[in-house]
Design a protein around this motif. Structure first.
Motif, short mmCIF file in Angstrom:
data_model
loop_
_atom_site.label_atom_id
_atom_site.label_comp_id
_atom_site.label_asym_id
_atom_site.label_seq_id
_atom_site.Cartn_x
_atom_site.Cartn_y
_atom_site.Cartn_z
N PRO A 7 1.08 -1.29 -0.07
CA PRO A 7 0.05 0.03 -0.03
C PRO A 7 0.78 1.43 -0.02
N ALA A 8 0.45 2.31 -0.60
CA ALA A 8 1.14 3.65 -0.69
C ALA A 8 -0.13 4.59 -0.91
N ALA A 9 0.58 5.75 -0.51
CA ALA A 9 -0.27 7.17 -0.39
C ALA A 9 -0.37 7.80 -1.81
N GLY A 10 -1.19 8.42 -2.18
CA GLY A 10 -1.35 9.02 -3.22
C GLY A 10 -1.37 10.74 -2.85
N LEU A 11 -1.84 11.41 -3.60
CA LEU A 11 -1.58 12.96 -3.29
C LEU A 11 -2.93 13.25 -2.20
#
Length: 402
Positions: free
Chosen positions: A351-355
């Motif tokens: 999982p990764a965070a976008g803007l």
């Protein structure tokens, strides 16, 4: 990611946190951000934390959505290629983001001679050009001396590179402002942005500089209290730690009700002839308020306390490790549109965070992972500089690019 800045090309020559973060912010808004590094990778490519195979999670975190090219910067032909990319013609080219020391081969005056309307944002350590990083700035700003246990004479550094983060966001803002000016006037700009200036700017905005200049005092360490209001940490019966706050009168009323301390608060107010509905008074009597709340929290387990706090609308939060954040907090899961699963070559899926910006009437694009080192070298040189395949092959053969 969004396509708000689609067509805009930014060349990034960077290391550490601030400049890469600025570039990633622009990339996640849709800009074509092209990061150049030495062949084999610069200092960021293997920066900790690393996975078991030696892949940098730092690299994958700060370069999402960018393109990567690798060029032999030590050779003049390599430097000329970079200059050509930075100064490429066209209204949406000619933008350079860097934290390289000023005065080197990619200095503004030299680049401007090749493109008069060049925009260059140069992140510095200090305004006079002397080197500095977040950690050498932070120690001088006063914050470590105001962090930690009450009456402690020892500074406490914090893990978060705050000045890098603010600087990175401000770098993106500065580039967009300079680009807007260029669209209106046709003029380029050298924008210098110093980490130390950002730190002092924040200290000024938060009143620390005025407090010293006008009142002759420095903020002192006060444990986990919130200065000027009420907030503190508490431990539940099952040894979970929570943060309770009451910044407004309404929040204070909810906290009193939840903790069943209304009568005790009245007694405290009468005893000292004070009004704890006032935010400053709550800070003045913070230790007494903590002593009223601690018994209730310590006699109940975390789940019981959580239900009570939520039912009463109290402003609170749990203390968590990063691992607990990822595994337990729905805000750090795909239940939040911020989080998407990405596949990063060499690392796998995670999982990764976008803007964090949410444009309500725009369709959000899938989050792009960080590039592999040098993944786009041939594509960028071909598309932007228009060089034919045989020239690009010759550059490879002679070690100019990889």
């Amino acid at each position: 990611m969004y396509d708000l800045l689609s067509g805009l090309t930014v060349i990034e020559g960077s290391a550490f946190v601030a400049a890469p973060l600025g570039g990633m912010t622009l990339a996640q808004l849709g800009a074509n951000v092209i990061r150049f590094d030495p062949i084999g990778g610069g200092m960021d490519f293997k920066r900790w934390p690393l996975d078991k195979k030696g892949n940098s999670l730092y690299w994958s975190g700060l370069n999402k959505g960018k393109k990567s090219i690798t060029i032999n910067i030590r050779k003049e032909e390599g430097r000329d290629l970079i200059k050509s990319l930075i100064c490429a013609p066209g209204p949406e080219n000619g933008i350079f983001l860097t934290n390289h020391p000023p005065g080197g081969p990619l200095n503004f005056n030299d680049l401007k001679s090749k493109r008069k309307d060049l925009i260059m944002l140069n992140i510095l350590g200090s305004h006079d050009g002397t080197p500095a990083v977040d950690y050498t700035i932070n120690c001088a700003l006063g914050y470590p001396m105001a962090t930690g246990p009450r009456n402690s004479e020892n500074p406490v550094n914090h893990l978060l590179p705050a000045w890098d983060l603010v600087t990175g966001s401000m770098a993106a803002t500065g580039i967009l402002a300079a680009e807007r000016r260029r669209n209106r006037s046709g003029k380029g700009e050298l924008v210098n942005l110093a980490l130390s200036d950002v730190g002092i700017w924040v200290a000024s905005a938060l009143g620390h500089i005025a407090e010293s200049a006008l009142l002759g005092r420095s903020r002192e360490a006060d444990g986990n209290h919130i200065y000027g209001a009420f907030g503190h940490d508490f431990v539940t019966k099952d040894n979970c730690r929570i943060m309770l706050t009451a910044l407004t009168k309404a929040q204070w009323k909810r906290l009193k009700t939840a903790m069943k301390i209304e009568n005790a608060v009245v007694d405290l107010e009468n005893k000292y002839n004070t009004d704890l509905d006032d935010e400053g008074s709550r800070y003045e009597f913070r230790d007494a308020i903590v002593s009223l709340i601690e018994p209730f929290v310590s006699q109940n387990d975390y789940y019981t306390i959580k239900v009570i706090l939520d039912d009463n609308g109290v402003l609170w939060g749990p203390y968590q490790t990063f691992d607990e954040l990822v595994k337990k907090d729905p805000r750090c899961s795909e239940a939040n549109p911020l989080i998407q699963k990405i596949f990063q070559k060499g690392l796998g899926e995670f999982p990764a965070a976008g803007l964090p910006l949410r444009f309500q009437e725009l369709e959000e694009q899938p989050l792009k992972p960080a590039p592999s080192l040098g993944e786009h070298t041939d594509e960028v040189i071909s598309n932007i500089l228009g060089l034919p395949d045989h020239i690009i092959s010759d550059f490879h053969d002679r070690g100019i690019i990889a």
